[in-house]
Structure formats: C-alpha cells, structure tokens
Scaffold this motif. Sequence first.
Motif, PDB file in Angstrom:
ATOM      1  N   VAL A  67       0.862  -1.177   0.000  1.00 48.75           N
ATOM      2  CA  VAL A  67       0.000   0.000   0.000  1.00 48.75           C
ATOM      3  C   VAL A  67       0.900   1.229   0.000  1.00 48.75           C
ATOM      4  O   VAL A  67       1.770   1.368   0.859  1.00 48.75           O
ATOM      5  CB  VAL A  67      -0.929   0.025   1.234  1.00 48.75           C
ATOM      6  CG1 VAL A  67      -1.802   1.265   1.214  1.00 48.75           C
ATOM      7  CG2 VAL A  67      -1.772  -1.243   1.312  1.00 48.75           C
ATOM      8  N   HIS A  68       0.682   2.097  -0.976  1.00 45.82           N
ATOM      9  CA  HIS A  68       1.473   3.322  -1.100  1.00 45.82           C
ATOM     10  C   HIS A  68       0.535   4.509  -0.968  1.00 45.82           C
ATOM     11  O   HIS A  68      -0.408   4.650  -1.748  1.00 45.82           O
ATOM     12  CB  HIS A  68       2.188   3.377  -2.449  1.00 45.82           C
ATOM     13  CG  HIS A  68       3.004   2.154  -2.732  1.00 45.82           C
ATOM     14  ND1 HIS A  68       4.210   1.907  -2.125  1.00 45.82           N
ATOM     15  CD2 HIS A  68       2.752   1.096  -3.523  1.00 45.82           C
ATOM     16  CE1 HIS A  68       4.677   0.752  -2.554  1.00 45.82           C
ATOM     17  NE2 HIS A  68       3.807   0.228  -3.402  1.00 45.82           N
ATOM     18  N   VAL A  69       0.791   5.356   0.012  1.00 44.97           N
ATOM     19  CA  VAL A  69      -0.004   6.564   0.226  1.00 44.97           C
ATOM     20  C   VAL A  69       0.882   7.756  -0.100  1.00 44.97           C
ATOM     21  O   VAL A  69       1.937   7.936   0.507  1.00 44.97           O
ATOM     22  CB  VAL A  69      -0.503   6.656   1.693  1.00 44.97           C
ATOM     23  CG1 VAL A  69      -1.235   7.969   1.924  1.00 44.97           C
ATOM     24  CG2 VAL A  69      -1.381   5.466   2.034  1.00 44.97           C
ATOM     25  N   ARG A  70       0.460   8.554  -1.065  1.00 42.71           N
ATOM     26  CA  ARG A  70       1.192   9.761  -1.434  1.00 42.71           C
ATOM     27  C   ARG A  70       0.336  10.958  -1.062  1.00 42.71           C
ATOM     28  O   ARG A  70      -0.638  11.271  -1.724  1.00 42.71           O
ATOM     29  CB  ARG A  70       1.511   9.763  -2.931  1.00 42.71           C
ATOM     30  CG  ARG A  70       2.392   8.613  -3.375  1.00 42.71           C
ATOM     31  CD  ARG A  70       3.779   8.706  -2.735  1.00 42.71           C
ATOM     32  NE  ARG A  70       4.574   7.525  -3.017  1.00 42.71           N
ATOM     33  CZ  ARG A  70       4.811   6.549  -2.147  1.00 42.71           C
ATOM     34  NH1 ARG A  70       4.289   6.609  -0.934  1.00 42.71           N
ATOM     35  NH2 ARG A  70       5.555   5.528  -2.463  1.00 42.71           N
ATOM     36  N   SER A  71       0.698  11.573   0.054  1.00 43.26           N
ATOM     37  CA  SER A  71      -0.079  12.689   0.572  1.00 43.26           C
ATOM     38  C   SER A  71       0.833  13.645   1.328  1.00 43.26           C
ATOM     39  O   SER A  71       0.658  13.885   2.519  1.00 43.26           O
ATOM     40  CB  SER A  71      -1.195  12.162   1.478  1.00 43.26           C
ATOM     41  OG  SER A  71      -1.982  13.214   1.960  1.00 43.26           O
ATOM     42  N   GLY A  72       1.826  14.150   0.654  1.00 45.20           N
ATOM     43  CA  GLY A  72       2.732  15.120   1.260  1.00 45.20           C
ATOM     44  C   GLY A  72       3.397  14.597   2.516  1.00 45.20           C
ATOM     45  O   GLY A  72       4.001  13.535   2.526  1.00 45.20           O
ATOM     46  N   VAL A  73       3.238  15.317   3.604  1.00 46.11           N
ATOM     47  CA  VAL A  73       3.879  14.959   4.864  1.00 46.11           C
ATOM     48  C   VAL A  73       3.332  13.645   5.438  1.00 46.11           C
ATOM     49  O   VAL A  73       3.972  13.006   6.258  1.00 46.11           O
ATOM     50  CB  VAL A  73       3.763  16.116   5.884  1.00 46.11           C
ATOM     51  CG1 VAL A  73       2.345  16.255   6.398  1.00 46.11           C
ATOM     52  CG2 VAL A  73       4.748  15.944   7.021  1.00 46.11           C
ATOM     53  N   TYR A  74       2.158  13.216   4.980  1.00 46.08           N
ATOM     54  CA  TYR A  74       1.540  11.989   5.477  1.00 46.08           C
ATOM     55  C   TYR A  74       1.846  10.773   4.596  1.00 46.08           C
ATOM     56  O   TYR A  74       1.223   9.727   4.747  1.00 46.08           O
ATOM     57  CB  TYR A  74       0.028  12.171   5.600  1.00 46.08           C
ATOM     58  CG  TYR A  74      -0.351  13.286   6.543  1.00 46.08           C
ATOM     59  CD1 TYR A  74      -0.161  13.154   7.914  1.00 46.08           C
ATOM     60  CD2 TYR A  74      -0.859  14.474   6.053  1.00 46.08           C
ATOM     61  CE1 TYR A  74      -0.484  14.185   8.781  1.00 46.08           C
ATOM     62  CE2 TYR A  74      -1.189  15.511   6.918  1.00 46.08           C
ATOM     63  CZ  TYR A  74      -0.998  15.358   8.278  1.00 46.08           C
ATOM     64  OH  TYR A  74      -1.313  16.379   9.133  1.00 46.08           O
ATOM     65  N   SER A  75       2.780  10.884   3.673  1.00 50.56           N
ATOM     66  CA  SER A  75       3.113   9.779   2.766  1.00 50.56           C
ATOM     67  C   SER A  75       3.700   8.603   3.532  1.00 50.56           C
ATOM     68  O   SER A  75       4.439   8.772   4.513  1.00 50.56           O
ATOM     69  CB  SER A  75       4.107  10.249   1.705  1.00 50.56           C
ATOM     70  OG  SER A  75       3.508  11.213   0.872  1.00 50.56           O
ATOM     71  N   SER A  76       3.352   7.407   3.034  1.00 48.56           N
ATOM     72  CA  SER A  76       3.857   6.193   3.679  1.00 48.56           C
ATOM     73  C   SER A  76       3.801   5.026   2.704  1.00 48.56           C
ATOM     74  O   SER A  76       3.106   5.069   1.694  1.00 48.56           O
ATOM     75  CB  SER A  76       3.019   5.855   4.917  1.00 48.56           C
ATOM     76  OG  SER A  76       1.693   5.521   4.516  1.00 48.56           O
ATOM     77  N   ASP A  77       4.559   4.004   3.015  1.00 45.89           N
ATOM     78  CA  ASP A  77       4.483   2.706   2.345  1.00 45.89           C
ATOM     79  C   ASP A  77       4.198   1.669   3.413  1.00 45.89           C
ATOM     80  O   ASP A  77       4.786   1.716   4.502  1.00 45.89           O
ATOM     81  CB  ASP A  77       5.797   2.349   1.644  1.00 45.89           C
ATOM     82  CG  ASP A  77       5.996   3.094   0.337  1.00 45.89           C
ATOM     83  OD1 ASP A  77       5.008   3.629  -0.200  1.00 45.89           O
ATOM     84  OD2 ASP A  77       7.137   3.140  -0.155  1.00 45.89           O
ATOM     85  N   THR A  78       3.302   0.744   3.110  1.00 46.38           N
ATOM     86  CA  THR A  78       2.944  -0.319   4.051  1.00 46.38           C
ATOM     87  C   THR A  78       2.978  -1.654   3.342  1.00 46.38           C
ATOM     88  O   THR A  78       2.559  -1.750   2.195  1.00 46.38           O
ATOM     89  CB  THR A  78       1.537  -0.086   4.641  1.00 46.38           C
ATOM     90  OG1 THR A  78       1.528   1.164   5.338  1.00 46.38           O
ATOM     91  CG2 THR A  78       1.136  -1.196   5.603  1.00 46.38           C
ATOM     92  N   ILE A  79       3.481  -2.662   4.043  1.00 45.31           N
ATOM     93  CA  ILE A  79       3.480  -4.034   3.534  1.00 45.31           C
ATOM     94  C   ILE A  79       2.737  -4.914   4.520  1.00 45.31           C
ATOM     95  O   ILE A  79       3.037  -4.907   5.714  1.00 45.31           O
ATOM     96  CB  ILE A  79       4.911  -4.566   3.327  1.00 45.31           C
ATOM     97  CG1 ILE A  79       5.564  -3.827   2.168  1.00 45.31           C
ATOM     98  CG2 ILE A  79       4.903  -6.070   3.079  1.00 45.31           C
ATOM     99  CD1 ILE A  79       6.945  -4.291   1.823  1.00 45.31           C
ATOM    100  N   PHE A  80       1.741  -5.630   4.007  1.00 46.27           N
ATOM    101  CA  PHE A  80       1.060  -6.680   4.760  1.00 46.27           C
ATOM    102  C   PHE A  80       1.699  -7.986   4.303  1.00 46.27           C
ATOM    103  O   PHE A  80       1.515  -8.384   3.157  1.00 46.27           O
ATOM    104  CB  PHE A  80      -0.432  -6.721   4.428  1.00 46.27           C
ATOM    105  CG  PHE A  80      -1.232  -5.545   4.906  1.00 46.27           C
ATOM    106  CD1 PHE A  80      -2.147  -5.707   5.933  1.00 46.27           C
ATOM    107  CD2 PHE A  80      -1.084  -4.295   4.324  1.00 46.27           C
ATOM    108  CE1 PHE A  80      -2.915  -4.628   6.371  1.00 46.27           C
ATOM    109  CE2 PHE A  80      -1.845  -3.216   4.754  1.00 46.27           C
ATOM    110  CZ  PHE A  80      -2.755  -3.386   5.786  1.00 46.27           C
ATOM    111  N   ASP A  81       2.464  -8.640   5.162  1.00 43.97           N
ATOM    112  CA  ASP A  81       3.103  -9.915   4.817  1.00 43.97           C
ATOM    113  C   ASP A  81       2.342 -11.029   5.533  1.00 43.97           C
ATOM    114  O   ASP A  81       2.586 -11.315   6.699  1.00 43.97           O
ATOM    115  CB  ASP A  81       4.573  -9.906   5.223  1.00 43.97           C
ATOM    116  CG  ASP A  81       5.331 -11.131   4.737  1.00 43.97           C
ATOM    117  OD1 ASP A  81       4.708 -12.207   4.610  1.00 43.97           O
ATOM    118  OD2 ASP A  81       6.545 -11.021   4.498  1.00 43.97           O
ATOM    119  N   TYR A  82       1.422 -11.649   4.815  1.00 46.63           N
ATOM    120  CA  TYR A  82       0.579 -12.685   5.408  1.00 46.63           C
ATOM    121  C   TYR A  82       1.344 -13.979   5.649  1.00 46.63           C
ATOM    122  O   TYR A  82       0.963 -14.766   6.501  1.00 46.63           O
ATOM    123  CB  TYR A  82      -0.651 -12.934   4.527  1.00 46.63           C
ATOM    124  CG  TYR A  82      -1.669 -11.828   4.629  1.00 46.63           C
ATOM    125  CD1 TYR A  82      -2.680 -11.878   5.581  1.00 46.63           C
ATOM    126  CD2 TYR A  82      -1.616 -10.716   3.794  1.00 46.63           C
ATOM    127  CE1 TYR A  82      -3.615 -10.868   5.696  1.00 46.63           C
ATOM    128  CE2 TYR A  82      -2.551  -9.700   3.897  1.00 46.63           C
ATOM    129  CZ  TYR A  82      -3.542  -9.784   4.851  1.00 46.63           C
ATOM    130  OH  TYR A  82      -4.465  -8.779   4.967  1.00 46.63           O
TER     131      TYR A  82
END
Length: 113
Positions: free
Chosen positions: A13-28
């Motif tokens: 999951v990639h969120v591109r929102s300026g200062v709130y940007s993040s990358d998340t990985i769900f590793d099941y």
Amino acid sequence: TMTVHSEEHIVDVHVRSGVYSSDTIFDYTHGYIATKLFSRNACFIMKIKKELIPELREIGRLAFERQTMKDVYSPNNVWALFQAGSSRLGHFKDWLLYGKHIENLCTGLPLYQ
C-alpha cells in the motif's frame, strides 16, 4: 495505491499525501505489517491479528469496493495508532522473522514494534 501479490501473500500500500506519505506491507506469510512513515524516517511493525485484519483475499475485495463505490461502509476498516517508544535497528534475526519484503522496506531505519 494498493497492489495485491496473491502468489507471495503480500499486499503493498502506497499513500502519497505530502507529509503523510507512507508505504505499508502486509506480509501474510510471516504474519506482520510494516509501515514506513516518510515524515518520521522510521518503520513501525505490528503482528497481524486475524480477528482485526482482513484476510488477503478479503483486502483485495474491500479495496475494489472502495474504488468502485467510493464510500462503501465496511466493518473491516483498519486503523492503527502507533505510539513511539524505544527503537532499534533491525538485525539478521529480525529479518528472518519479518521476511525479505519488510526487510527491503525497513533496512537502515529505526524499528518500532
């Protein structure tokens, strides 16, 4: 954006929102979620709790519903509150536990669990 890799049991999951940007990985496969917050230059890792986190096949369906219907109500919305505590850099045994996808996301960053 969200990418589901069914064969690897991974969700990116990639969120591109300026200062709130993040990358998340769900590793099941390994049972962990890692979020890299760009504003904090840190990685937050938590164990997947099956009663709270949607299953891999369900998360893709929820994302599709959200995209096509915009504001679909779902009881499976996931919110996490991270409380910063002590951090440390990852070691070899951590990467065995968390897996290569989380290692690639978090190497060199402080880890918060």
